[in-house]
Design an enzyme around this catalytic site. Structure first.
Site, PDB file in Angstrom:
ATOM      1  N   ASP A 142      25.604 -71.650  72.833  1.00  0.00           N
ATOM      2  CA  ASP A 142      25.328 -72.586  71.745  1.00  0.00           C
ATOM      3  C   ASP A 142      26.538 -72.814  70.855  1.00  0.00           C
ATOM      4  O   ASP A 142      26.714 -73.902  70.303  1.00  0.00           O
ATOM      5  CB  ASP A 142      24.150 -72.078  70.905  1.00  0.00           C
ATOM      6  N   CYS A 177      21.771 -64.182  75.393  1.00  0.00           N
ATOM      7  CA  CYS A 177      22.019 -65.165  74.343  1.00  0.00           C
ATOM      8  C   CYS A 177      20.851 -66.107  74.084  1.00  0.00           C
ATOM      9  O   CYS A 177      19.777 -65.954  74.657  1.00  0.00           O
ATOM     10  CB  CYS A 177      23.320 -65.894  74.624  1.00  0.00           C
ATOM     11  N   ASP A 178      21.106 -67.105  73.252  1.00  0.00           N
ATOM     12  CA  ASP A 178      20.083 -67.801  72.481  1.00  0.00           C
ATOM     13  C   ASP A 178      18.858 -68.276  73.260  1.00  0.00           C
ATOM     14  O   ASP A 178      17.729 -68.026  72.865  1.00  0.00           O
ATOM     15  CB  ASP A 178      20.714 -68.998  71.769  1.00  0.00           C
ATOM     16  N   LYS A 179      19.053 -69.034  74.331  1.00  0.00           N
ATOM     17  CA  LYS A 179      17.899 -69.596  75.044  1.00  0.00           C
ATOM     18  C   LYS A 179      17.534 -68.802  76.284  1.00  0.00           C
ATOM     19  O   LYS A 179      16.502 -69.069  76.902  1.00  0.00           O
ATOM     20  CB  LYS A 179      18.180 -71.055  75.445  1.00  0.00           C
ATOM     21  N   CYS A 215      26.824 -62.739  69.647  1.00  0.00           N
ATOM     22  CA  CYS A 215      27.515 -62.792  68.355  1.00  0.00           C
ATOM     23  C   CYS A 215      26.928 -61.786  67.375  1.00  0.00           C
ATOM     24  O   CYS A 215      25.723 -61.586  67.295  1.00  0.00           O
ATOM     25  CB  CYS A 215      27.470 -64.206  67.798  1.00  0.00           C
ATOM     26  N   GLU A 219      21.042 -77.838  66.873  1.00  0.00           N
ATOM     27  CA  GLU A 219      21.278 -76.916  65.772  1.00  0.00           C
ATOM     28  C   GLU A 219      22.264 -77.537  64.785  1.00  0.00           C
ATOM     29  O   GLU A 219      23.174 -78.256  65.183  1.00  0.00           O
ATOM     30  CB  GLU A 219      21.844 -75.591  66.291  1.00  0.00           C
ATOM     31  N   SER A 248      21.199 -72.952  63.636  1.00  0.00           N
ATOM     32  CA  SER A 248      21.717 -71.782  64.319  1.00  0.00           C
ATOM     33  C   SER A 248      21.286 -70.544  63.556  1.00  0.00           C
ATOM     34  O   SER A 248      21.053 -70.589  62.342  1.00  0.00           O
ATOM     35  CB  SER A 248      23.244 -71.855  64.361  1.00  0.00           C
TER      36      SER A 248
END
Length: 611
Positions: free
Chosen positions: A81, A122-124, A195, A491, A517
């Site tokens: 992202d 990570c995010d998704k 992150c 985002e 985000s």
């Protein structure tokens, strides 16, 4: 007892061809009849949170086979992202969640796998795999790649911790020289891993602990630390045991839907609120609940947000605390322990690793146990050396942070705030609700009123902010960026970061039908539902309209009388619900397909087929 799913392809004269193909993958006579475990990896060199996963799938596979199973690895896609941010690449981020869920379903069902180990980060990717696990409802264990170490830079004779957001803010702040920006850029993301703050990736990996689908430490143990290897090794052994319990002992308690129940979703959301997790977790938990056929809604999130305090503040809410510090204080089990002490959890429910969450907390909460092993585990420290190699260092703190009065994790009595870290706001601007990460909002702007500055896209908002069009007291309103309107619900990290860089982080608000985000903070209100493209009131706001925000009372109100709103709605119905200005945005067939089926943020932005 349920038969092993894999027998469909491994048994019977008519499956000679399938067995021939299995043999070509390395299976032998003695392997037919063993549980076939899918190792669902997500290695990619595009994403620092996944760059170190290449060999970890085979690590898990070896452990599965040593425990008596057959391991078969495959990979899903993974979007970064941060790299996709600030351009049309972000249109693909949220839709990739659905592709990941579908790809896992396709592979597991096509090959009749019996169980899964999901290696995400990570995010998704974690949400997509979680959706697939609850959709398939076969034994599963989640193990993620782990958080990145926080960056560090010498600044004005002191060492300052950094993360990705610091680089973005500095780049748009004229007070920083080019050399200073480069120093921050080089230091912000020093190692492999997700992150380093309580951003979306780490939030979701923490929530898998609360849902009961991963091992203790999954959300907080650094990617670089040798201790993390144990999670992968144990996951390989554990999944074979879970598979045998289900298929050979008819024990349905090990299935994802038996573990991730309504109460488990309440626990996960309670944790999220207490640790000030990313607002994206709301989308993902709502989506996962639908896959599990659980009626967990925005109303439940609203209810929980009114009674759960903030027990932990992590970047971006505070710049000095990152996931390595959360782990040092006892990790997610430490936060859950304090929530349990406050009577805010259901602990009678099972997990993949313990008979009940209560027993898990007795063993893993550093304030309840004197176990040398547990305290040593949570003393794992950052190595301080840039690397893309997993398990590459063994540094430790002298002792664990068990201070629940002034430490990183607090008790309810000493909470950072008795009001939760996430809130659902309702009003005529968001009849189905919207979300704000209150843990990142300064107390001085919990109540805020101001004129709307209208932008029909994130791109135009960024230009407006950078060109000085936003003044203190303004409300930046970005619309037609929802699941359908974007499409893809971008985002808004760049707009929030640029507001900070212009000194407006505590002087303005930002409202959008898009999302934020996990790195966003400030008075950032997203997920406005219904979105503009669905006829939401956010599409009727005009330049200069006053909007009233009242977080303590969970209200958001467009200060325009009902008759005027009705007139505007009639005009918009006639003109069509689309941006007032043309956007230079190429919408591919893939994105159009997502937009055609996407539901609102209030429903997790999942797809729904037309009736």
């Amino acid at each position: 007892m349920p038969p092993y799913r894999s027998r469909t392809t491994t048994h019977g004269r008519n499956m000679a061809g399938a067995r021939g193909l299995w043999r070509a993958t390395g299976m032998k006579d003695e392997d037919f009849g063993k549980p076939i475990i899918a190792v669902v990896n997500s290695f990619t060199q595009f994403v620092p949170g996944h760059v170190h996963l290449k060999d970890l799938g085979q690590l898990v596979a070896r452990e599965i086979e040593s425990a008596g199973g057959v391991a078969k690895e495959f990979n899903t896609i993974a979007v970064d992202d941060g790299i996709a941010m600030g351009h049309d690449g972000m249109l693909y981020s949220l839709p990739s969640r659905e592709l990941i869920a579908d790809s896992v379903e396709y592979m597991v069902n096509a090959h009749c796998a019996d169980a899964m180990v999901c290696i995400s980060n990570c995010d998704k990717i974690t949400p997509g795999m979680l959706m697939a696990a609850l959709r398939l409802n076969i034994p599963v264990v989640f193990v993620s790649g782990g958080p990145m170490e926080a960056g560090k830079v010498v600044w004005e004779d002191s060492v300052k911790k950094l993360d990705l957001v610091d680089a973005m803010v500095a780049a748009a702040d004229d007070h920083y020289t080019d050399e200073q920006v480069k120093a921050i850029e080089r230091s912000a993301c020093p190692t492999c891993g997700s992150c380093s703050g309580m951003f979306t990736a780490n939030s979701m990996n923490c929530l898998t602990e609360a849902l009961g689908l991963s091992l203790p430490g999954n959300g907080s143990t650094l990617a670089t630390h040798a201790d993390r290897k144990r999670l992968f090794v144990e996951a390989g052994h554990l999944i074979v045991d879970l598979a045998r319990r289900y298929y050979e002992q008819d024990d349905e308690s090990v299935l994802p839907r038996s573990i991730a129940t309504f109460s488990a979703f309440e626990n996960a959301m309670t944790l999220d609120i207490a640790m000030g997790g990313s607002t994206n977790t709301v989308l993902h938990l709502l989506a996962a609940a639908q896959e599990a056929e659980i009626d967990f809604t925005m109303a439940d999130i609203d209810r929980l947000s009114r009674r759960v305090p903030v027990l932990c503040k992590v970047a971006p809410a505070v710049s000095s605390v990152h996931m390595e510090d959360v782990h040092h204080a006892g990790g997610i089990m430490g936060i859950l322990g304090q929530l349990d002490n406050a009577g805010l959890l259901t602990t009678s429910i099972p997990t993949v690793h313990s008979e009940t969450l209560a027993k898990a907390l007795d063993h893993w909460d550093v304030t309840r146990t004197n176990s040398e092993m547990v305290h040593k585990f949570y003393s794992a420290a950052p190595g301080g050396v840039p690397t893309q190699v997993a398990f590459s260092q063994e540094r430790r703190f002298d002792k664990v942070d068990t201070d629940r009065e002034k430490g990183v994790i607090r008790s309810k009595e000493h909470a950072f705030s008795q009001d939760g870290g996430l809130a659902v706001l309702y009003g005529n601007l968001a009849e189905d609700g919207c979300i704000v990460k209150t843990a990142g909002v300064d107390d001085s702007i919990l109540k805020f009123s101001g004129p709307a500055r209208i932008f029909e896209s994130q791109d135009s908002a960024v230009l407006g902010i950078l060109n000085g069009k936003i003044k203190p007291g303004d409300i930046v309103l970005i619309r037609y960026e929802g699941p359908r309107g974007g499409p893809g619900m971008q985002e808004m990290l760049y707009p929030t970061s640029y507001l900070k860089s212009k000194g407006l982080g505590k002087a303005c608000a930002l409202i959008t039908d898009g999302r934020f985000s996990g790195g966003s903070s400030g008075l950032s209100i997203g997920h406005v539902s219904p979105e503009a493209a669905e006829g939401g009131t956010i599409g009727l706001v005009r330049e200069g309209d006053i909007i009233d925000i009242d977080i303590p009372n969970r209200k958001i109100h467009l200060a325009v009388d009902d008759a005027t709103v009705a007139e505007r709605r009639a005009e918009q119905d006639a003109a069509g619900w689309k941006p007032a200005e043309e956007r230079k945005r190429k919408i591919s067939t893939a994105l159009k397909a997502y937009a055609a089926m996407a539901t609102s943020a209030a429903r997790g932005a999942v797809r729904k087929l037309p009736d």
